[in-house]
Design a protein around this motif. Structure first.
Motif, short mmCIF file in Angstrom:
data_model
loop_
_atom_site.label_atom_id
_atom_site.label_comp_id
_atom_site.label_asym_id
_atom_site.label_seq_id
_atom_site.Cartn_x
_atom_site.Cartn_y
_atom_site.Cartn_z
N GLY A 194 0.82 -1.22 0.00
CA GLY A 194 0.00 0.00 0.00
C GLY A 194 0.85 1.26 0.00
N LYS A 195 2.01 1.19 0.63
CA LYS A 195 2.88 2.37 0.64
C LYS A 195 4.31 1.97 0.34
CE LYS A 195 4.30 4.42 4.61
NZ LYS A 195 5.59 4.09 5.18
N GLY A 196 5.13 2.95 0.03
CA GLY A 196 6.52 2.67 -0.26
C GLY A 196 7.31 2.44 1.01
N GLY B 224 6.22 -3.09 16.57
CA GLY B 224 4.81 -2.75 16.42
C GLY B 224 3.90 -3.60 17.28
N THR C 75 2.72 -2.29 11.89
CA THR C 75 2.56 -1.00 12.57
C THR C 75 1.24 -0.37 12.11
OG1 THR C 75 3.59 0.22 10.76
CG2 THR C 75 5.06 -0.60 12.47
N PRO C 76 0.79 0.67 12.79
CA PRO C 76 -0.45 1.32 12.35
C PRO C 76 -0.36 1.84 10.91
CG PRO C 76 0.13 2.07 14.54
CD PRO C 76 1.27 1.24 14.06
N PHE C 77 0.79 2.41 10.51
CA PHE C 77 0.95 2.85 9.12
C PHE C 77 0.83 1.66 8.18
CE2 PHE C 77 3.64 7.03 9.42
CZ PHE C 77 2.73 7.54 10.31
N HIS D 196 -2.80 0.35 8.01
CA HIS D 196 -3.66 1.26 7.28
C HIS D 196 -3.45 1.14 5.77
CE1 HIS D 196 -4.41 5.32 5.49
NE2 HIS D 196 -5.55 5.14 6.11
N ASP D 197 -2.19 1.13 5.36
CA ASP D 197 -1.90 1.08 3.93
C ASP D 197 -2.16 -0.31 3.35
OD1 ASP D 197 -1.19 3.75 4.04
OD2 ASP D 197 0.86 3.29 4.60
#
Lengths: 291, 288, 112
Positions: B8-10, B226, B195-197, B200-201
């Motif tokens: 979802g994220k880099g 985490g 982790t929360p990030f 989420h992603d």
């Protein structure tokens, strides 16, 4: 009012953690704008209340009125994106493939095709846990971030900052080197580049700085996890010297960053020691440089 | 078998997983790894092979022919992307903004805007023993990743047979390039951090894969930091967790030097073995 | 000489808009006629991409000799303005239009 934009080029360098720390340190005196709408994570640390929301439209999507369609197939012929397949004898627009170029509508002999504005997500204005205002957005699936959405988020932040006479806008910038990051940088007074000493970190830093240079914006750099590779850290420093970029601070590899994030805190709340001081001192430096 | 590796994220370890997994699989079978993160292709920093082929990749853009132009203005009117602009007595084309829809070219009454190929990037094909590596790199200033991703996939289809395991290193995020890079995959591996990030992603990525009707599984990177929310989410959603790569500063250090991790850290190799078993089982199932 | 400013309003006291492509207004001052006119560019907010070239095109039609702005146009817009032979001065993002004009007259603005 000064606008400070934090960007990184590459993901995972700690950009959002640093932006949120600045937002925390700045308290009510700043307005926060999260323009990293692809992976908008700042709300996890700043806990905004999502109070005011607004649908956001960007780009267009073709829509075929089946009552008017005579199935001539001209639209499908001209579409270069294979976005108009025939399903059950009807020409249907595939929303994931449609680029919104509008060509089909222009060749349709019966005006059966219209271009609809595409609802791609929502933009928000919130109050954060420290009482400051935050402008942010959320994109739908398959929706592309755009200069338009970034401009919208930044404009809201600016308006609020001006009306309330705030000193700073702190912007979590978009990743990459395309239109969204151009829009993130546009109008900025200072850019903070967050990087890490890895082969890819340096590579991406150089790429994104090309863009900053074009806009002639003053820049500073934070080298995060500087101690995982001293050799590349040295190379980054040489690059900063050569380009006249202010070296703001070195931050060590430290799992407290992650630990803080895990409980929804910024590092400056969680850690009362060295790390916190380093981040805070970089914020002081940024404020000094920008005014 | 086509497997896309996405996140979802880099910065969650996508390239680390793609390069290590490809290299590990190639110890026993034929593998091709393709870096479809064409804006920032970084896999090549970790895999060094012999360059066996290189080709420029093109997209089509309109070219203005002054002599034929009557300055009627139709071209700029039909361009939804402002890639064609009339400036007094001339027409300007902005190739980076052009989506190659052909509208201006084909609707021009005097054929003054024929479409011509313009270089948008370079494809390189490397080989080391069983491992083929294909990367495409978008030229700086180009904004359209999708056409290059789709041409790179075409290259893979044309040059590798069915029985070669194909790994795609997808771009991060959930936007069009990700969809382009995963839509042909038989199966998608999502990599995240606990982790929360990360959670989420990853949820965004899972939703995207659901929308595309893709089977997916998760590899947890930096396992041990985490919390358990990612594991709980996967259990609730019935998403298999293939591997848990331990949180280790050494991994970050090896990555920073452009080295493969599993060759130095046995625990990582063990986790890759789990992923390999899963892939081989899937492949068997597919054959039946 | 005709001088264009990217601004957030229509008056001499209006603040400059440091952005080029997405500027809210373009203010034009005609020195010979001592006349201040403006163009409302706010519709640009609706454009997802390509705001730079679009605004540059407008500016081309307005045909000033000099453009004064904040950060300066991006690559695409710069191409257009170059074709038009316009002189571009930057670094006036934090001023009012009046201040920007005076600073320009004192040769204190950077050339793009």
């Amino acid at each position: 009012m000064k606008e400070i934009v934090i960007i990184s080029g590459k993901g995972g360098t700690g950009k959002t953690s640093i932006t949120a720390s600045y937002a925390y340190l700045g308290g009510k005196n700043i307005v926060v704008a999260d323009c990293d709408v692809d992976a908008a994570d700042m709300h996890l640390l700043m806990k905004p209340d999502f109070k005011i929301s607004e649908d956001f439209y960007s780009g267009e999507l073709a829509k075929i009125d089946q009552d008017k369609c005579i199935s001539c197939g001209k639209c499908a012929d001209v579409c270069r994106f294979d976005a108009i397949p025939i399903i059950n004898n009807q020409y249907i627009v595939d929303p994931l493939n449609c680029e919104g170029c509008g060509y089909c509508a222009r060749v349709c002999p019966t005006d059966a095709i219209t271009n609809e504005s595409l609802n791609v997500g929502k933009s928000y204005i919130s109050t954060t846990k420290v009482g400051s205002t935050m402008a942010h957005a959320k994109l739908g699936i398959g929706a592309d971030n755009s200069g338009k959405l970034v401009a919208k988020v930044k404009n809201e932040a600016k308006k609020i900052a001006e009306e309330n006479k705030k000193d700073f806008i702190v912007v979590d910038g978009s990743p990459g080197i395309g239109c969204p990051v151009v829009s993130s940088l546009s109008g900025a007074n200072f850019v903070v580049l967050v990087t890490e000493p890895s082969v890819s970190g340096l590579h991406d830093l150089k790429r994104v700085y090309e863009l900053v240079k074009k806009f002639k914006i003053k820049a500073g750099c934070i080298i995060n996890k500087f101690d995982i590779n001293k050799k590349v850290t040295k190379e980054i420093k040489e690059f900063l010297d050569k380009e006249n970029i202010v070296h703001l601070i070195n931050l060590p590899y430290d799992e407290n960053f992650t630990k803080a994030m895990t409980i929804g805190q910024t590092i400056v709340e969680y850690d009362q020691n060295e790390l916190s001081k380093l981040v805070a001192s970089s914020w002081e430096k940024v404020k000094e440089l920008v005014s | 078998m086509k497997i896309a590796i996405a996140s979802g994220k880099g910065g969650t370890g996508k390239t680390t997983l793609a390069t290590n997994l490809a290299s590990y699989l190639a110890e026993t079978q034929k593998v091709v790894l393709s870096d479809l993160d064409v804006e920032e292709p970084n896999s090549g920093l970790f895999i060094k092979g012999n360059l066996i082929h290189k080709e420029d990749k093109y997209k089509m853009i309109p070219e203005w022919i002054e002599d034929k132009c009557t300055l009627c203005g139709i071209c700029q009117k039909v361009c939804n992307f402002h890639a064609v602009i009339q400036l007094g007595p001339q027409i300007l084309v902005f190739p980076e903004l052009c989506h190659a829809c052909f509208a201006c070219s084909e609707l021009c009454p005097t054929n003054a805007l024929p479409m011509i190929p313009k270089k948008m990037g370079v494809l390189k094909h490397f080989q080391i023993n069983n491992l083929s590596f294909v990367e495409s790199r978008l030229d700086i200033g180009e904004e359209q990743a999708v056409p290059l991703i789709s041409q790179t996939q075409k290259y893979i289809d044309e040059h590798f047979s069915e029985d070669v395991i194909k790994l795609f290193d997808a771009p991060p995020g959930t936007s069009c390039p990700v969809i382009e890079a995963t839509k042909d995959a038989d199966f998608v591996i999502l990599i995240t951090e606990p982790t929360p990030f990360g959670l989420h992603d990853m949820k965004l990525a899972v939703d995207t894969m659901k929308e595309l009707k893709k089977d997916c599984a998760v590899v947890v990177n930096r396992f041990g930091i985490g919390n358990d929310d990612v594991l709980d989410y996967c259990e609730k959603e019935n998403i298999p967790i293939l591997a848990k790569i331990p949180n280790d500063r050494n991994v970050a250090e090896l990555y920073s030097r452009g080295e493969l991790v599993y060759q130095k850290i046995p625990e990582v190799k063990q986790q890759l073995e789990n992923v390999k078993d899963y892939i081989l089982k899937l492949e068997e199932g597919g054959r039946k | 000489m005709k001088i264009a400013f990217t601004t957030k309003g229509t008056e001499w006291d209006s603040m400059m808009d440091p952005r080029f492509g997405r500027t809210e207004f373009i203010l034009i001052y005609d020195e010979e006629k001592d006349e201040l006119t403006n163009f409302d560019n706010q519709a640009i907010e609706g454009e997802a991409h390509g705001a730079g070239p679009k605004t540059a095109q407008k500016l081309f039609e307005l045909n000033p000799d000099v453009l004064i702005t904040g950060n300066g146009p991006g690559g695409n817009a710069a191409t257009v303005l170059e074709k038009a032979g316009m002189k571009i001065y930057i670094g006036a993002g934090d001023m009012s239009a009046k201040e920007a004009y005076n600073t320009f007259k004192n040769n204190k603005l950077k050339k793009f």
